[in-house]
Scaffold this motif. Structure first.
Motif, mmCIF file in Angstrom:
data_model
loop_
_atom_site.group_PDB
_atom_site.id
_atom_site.type_symbol
_atom_site.label_atom_id
_atom_site.label_comp_id
_atom_site.label_asym_id
_atom_site.label_seq_id
_atom_site.Cartn_x
_atom_site.Cartn_y
_atom_site.Cartn_z
ATOM 1 N N CYS A 286 11.110 5.963 -19.538
ATOM 2 C CA CYS A 286 9.650 6.383 -19.974
ATOM 3 C C CYS A 286 8.780 5.996 -19.478
ATOM 4 N N ASN A 287 7.145 5.635 -18.938
ATOM 5 C CA ASN A 287 6.169 5.390 -18.497
ATOM 6 C C ASN A 287 6.493 4.097 -18.634
ATOM 7 N N PRO A 288 7.307 2.688 -18.633
ATOM 8 C CA PRO A 288 7.201 1.255 -18.837
ATOM 9 C C PRO A 288 6.199 0.801 -18.517
ATOM 10 N N ALA A 289 5.665 -0.184 -18.689
ATOM 11 C CA ALA A 289 4.509 -1.008 -18.482
ATOM 12 C C ALA A 289 4.670 -1.508 -16.765
ATOM 13 N N GLY A 290 3.964 -1.998 -16.581
ATOM 14 C CA GLY A 290 3.925 -3.695 -15.547
ATOM 15 C C GLY A 290 5.049 -2.484 -14.184
ATOM 16 N N ARG A 291 5.081 -1.582 -13.531
ATOM 17 C CA ARG A 291 5.552 -0.818 -12.631
ATOM 18 C C ARG A 291 4.741 -1.168 -12.064
ATOM 19 N N LEU A 292 5.288 -1.057 -10.351
ATOM 20 C CA LEU A 292 3.989 -1.391 -9.248
ATOM 21 C C LEU A 292 5.324 0.154 -8.144
ATOM 22 N N ILE A 293 4.499 0.222 -7.241
ATOM 23 C CA ILE A 293 5.208 1.683 -6.402
ATOM 24 C C ILE A 293 6.060 0.530 -4.991
ATOM 25 N N GLY A 294 6.551 1.723 -4.959
ATOM 26 C CA GLY A 294 7.675 0.862 -3.766
ATOM 27 C C GLY A 294 6.879 0.771 -2.700
ATOM 28 N N ASP A 295 7.661 0.796 -2.097
ATOM 29 C CA ASP A 295 8.113 0.346 -0.199
ATOM 30 C C ASP A 295 8.308 2.038 0.022
ATOM 31 N N PRO A 296 6.700 2.561 0.704
ATOM 32 C CA PRO A 296 6.913 3.789 1.701
ATOM 33 C C PRO A 296 8.252 4.122 2.297
ATOM 34 N N GLY A 297 7.813 5.843 1.948
ATOM 35 C CA GLY A 297 8.902 7.105 2.593
ATOM 36 C C GLY A 297 9.290 6.307 4.281
ATOM 37 N N GLY A 298 10.480 6.442 4.589
ATOM 38 C CA GLY A 298 10.646 6.425 5.969
ATOM 39 C C GLY A 298 10.571 4.558 6.696
ATOM 40 N N THR A 299 11.172 3.303 5.600
ATOM 41 C CA THR A 299 11.732 2.210 5.385
ATOM 42 C C THR A 299 12.532 1.719 5.847
ATOM 43 N N TYR A 300 13.322 2.877 5.321
ATOM 44 C CA TYR A 300 14.735 1.693 5.168
ATOM 45 C C TYR A 300 15.967 3.395 5.519
ATOM 46 N N GLY A 301 17.237 2.742 5.761
ATOM 47 C CA GLY A 301 18.598 3.855 6.003
ATOM 48 C C GLY A 301 19.410 3.336 6.125
ATOM 49 N N ASP A 302 20.776 3.593 6.635
ATOM 50 C CA ASP A 302 21.682 3.136 6.734
ATOM 51 C C ASP A 302 22.734 4.253 7.398
ATOM 52 N N ASP A 303 23.869 3.918 7.373
ATOM 53 C CA ASP A 303 24.994 5.562 7.772
ATOM 54 C C ASP A 303 25.312 6.221 6.426
ATOM 55 N N GLU A 333 -5.132 6.015 -16.157
ATOM 56 C CA GLU A 333 -4.856 4.339 -16.244
ATOM 57 C C GLU A 333 -3.756 4.086 -15.963
ATOM 58 N N GLY A 334 -1.895 5.010 -15.985
ATOM 59 C CA GLY A 334 -1.202 4.524 -15.418
ATOM 60 C C GLY A 334 -1.503 4.369 -13.823
ATOM 61 N N SER A 335 -1.797 5.113 -12.644
ATOM 62 C CA SER A 335 -1.884 5.656 -12.013
ATOM 63 C C SER A 335 -2.599 4.095 -10.853
ATOM 64 N N ALA A 336 -3.816 3.146 -12.169
ATOM 65 C CA ALA A 336 -4.174 2.147 -11.851
ATOM 66 C C ALA A 336 -3.471 0.938 -11.419
ATOM 67 N N GLU A 337 -2.564 1.361 -12.985
ATOM 68 C CA GLU A 337 -1.599 0.690 -13.124
ATOM 69 C C GLU A 337 -0.007 -0.092 -12.071
ATOM 70 N N LEU A 338 0.304 1.080 -11.751
ATOM 71 C CA LEU A 338 0.801 1.458 -10.325
ATOM 72 C C LEU A 338 0.480 0.640 -9.085
ATOM 73 N N THR A 339 -0.797 1.164 -8.596
ATOM 74 C CA THR A 339 -0.912 0.326 -7.530
ATOM 75 C C THR A 339 -2.199 -0.973 -7.320
ATOM 76 N N ARG A 340 -1.632 -1.519 -8.741
ATOM 77 C CA ARG A 340 -2.635 -2.919 -8.663
ATOM 78 C C ARG A 340 -2.839 -3.484 -7.630
ATOM 79 N N GLU A 341 -1.255 -3.947 -7.354
ATOM 80 C CA GLU A 341 -1.506 -4.817 -5.810
ATOM 81 C C GLU A 341 -1.500 -4.360 -4.335
ATOM 82 N N ALA A 342 -1.576 -3.095 -4.590
ATOM 83 C CA ALA A 342 -1.459 -1.915 -3.171
ATOM 84 C C ALA A 342 -2.664 -1.739 -2.966
ATOM 85 N N ARG A 343 -3.821 -1.858 -3.918
ATOM 86 C CA ARG A 343 -5.245 -1.143 -3.273
ATOM 87 C C ARG A 343 -6.429 -2.581 -3.184
#
Length: 343
Positions: A286-303, A333-343
């Protein structure tokens, strides 16, 4: 587990031509024939140009997302918070249909508008259906409809999805509904509710995924048994994992393979990577600190895993915990933390 690939696969899209329109109408007329002769409906519809999600799939970035609404009215936001909202508004992310925001008398129009956006963006339409009676067992996301209202609501959603025959549609059906059911003691209620909803939502080029929990929740054997009770059939493509959670992509691929292997047959999965860029924070969900957005959709897949997508919109709170507002409310505030390395 199969190794995730970053090689995009080509996806054939239906076009607004008389030929495809005629093919779609023909498909509707042949549904009964398919059932009669026992042909797999997914295989049949593939022949008409419908394709399941895959590496390279792009979903809509909805203009009605909470990120987009925040970006359009940035008054009171810090520079980082405004930049985060603007960034997240542009990211392809599933739209969550809830009866609180999209009630019975409005949900058709919402789907129609999202389908128009999918056409404009040359993208797939991805929605999360989240209105089950007794939703979240009274926890942070409590709510939902009564049983009769839920039938009507999901029936209207299904009709609206079928009306958009030229759009690829991805449906994540009721996150947490199965994984929570053992603790809530309502498995006997959940199974027919989800099975009925899947039947009402089904249609051409509509790919439905049940709740698959995540790798740090229920054991794979237990999760597979719950999914098996609902059934993976022509109406249901498979299951979605890590929705609204933070488990690593590798762990979720392993888990998806284990669950799918226990289910047997042609079962597939979708993995949510919207907020798992820094991995989990122990058992905190529940809203853990220090998290980041992940890889964009459509990046990975397999069988087994069709692909990864952003299902939980980054920037929306998990609930009133760790400084966040109510579940689903935009949290600058949470959105800013999640995207801090992407913007």
């Amino acid at each position: 587990m199969g190794t995730p690939t970053s090689r995009p696969t080509m996806r054939r899209r239906t076009k607004k031509t008389l030929l495809i329109a005629a093919a779609a109408l023909l498909a509707i007329g042949l549904v009964a024939v398919i059932a009669f002769v026992g042909v797999n409906a997914q295989t049949f519809f593939h022949a008409l140009g419908a394709r399941p999600p895959a590496v390279g799939t792009t979903i809509v970035a909805p203009t009605e997302s909470k990120a987009a609404l925040s970006a359009a009215s940035p008054s009171g936001l810090s520079d980082d918070e405004a930049a985060a909202a603007a960034y997240l508004a542009e990211q392809p992310t599933a739209y969550w249909l809830t009866p609180e925001l999209d009630p019975i008398d409005e949900v058709w129009d919402r789907i129609a508008h999202l389908a128009d956006e999918a056409r404009d963006q040359d993208a797939a339409l991805a929605v999360v259906v989240y209105g089950l009676p007794g939703r979240d067992c009274g926890n942070h996301s409590a709510g939902g409809l009564d049983p009769e209202g839920y039938v009507e609501w999901t029936d209207l959603i299904g009709q609206a999805l079928r009306n958009a025959q030229d759009v690829q549609k991805i449906v994540i059906l009721e996150p947490d509904s199965l994984a929570l059911a053992p603790d809530c003691g309502n498995i006997d209620e959940r199974v027919p509710q989800l099975s009925g909803a899947a039947d009402r939502l089904a249609g051409i080029d509509t790919w439905i995924y049940l709740d698959g929990g995540h790798s740090d929740w229920l054991p794979a054997e237990q999760m597979a048994d719950l999914i098996r009770q609902v059934g993976v059939s022509d109406h249901v493509r498979g299951f979605a994992t890590n929705v609204s959670n933070y488990q690593s992509t590798t762990a979720e691929f392993d888990y998806a393979h284990e669950v799918a292997g226990l289910l047997g047959g042609d079962v597939h999965a979708i993995v949510d990577t919207s907020r798992n860029g820094a991995g989990p924070a122990g058992s905190e969900w529940c809203n853990p600190a220090g998290r980041l957005i992940g890889d964009p959709g459509g990046t990975y897949g397999d069988d087994v895993v069709d692909t990864n997508l952003w299902i939980k919109p980054p920037g929306e709170s998990d609930g009133t915990c760790n400084g966040g507002p109510d579940a689903g409310v935009w949290w600058p505030e949470g959105s800013a933390e999640l995207t801090r390395e992407a913007r």
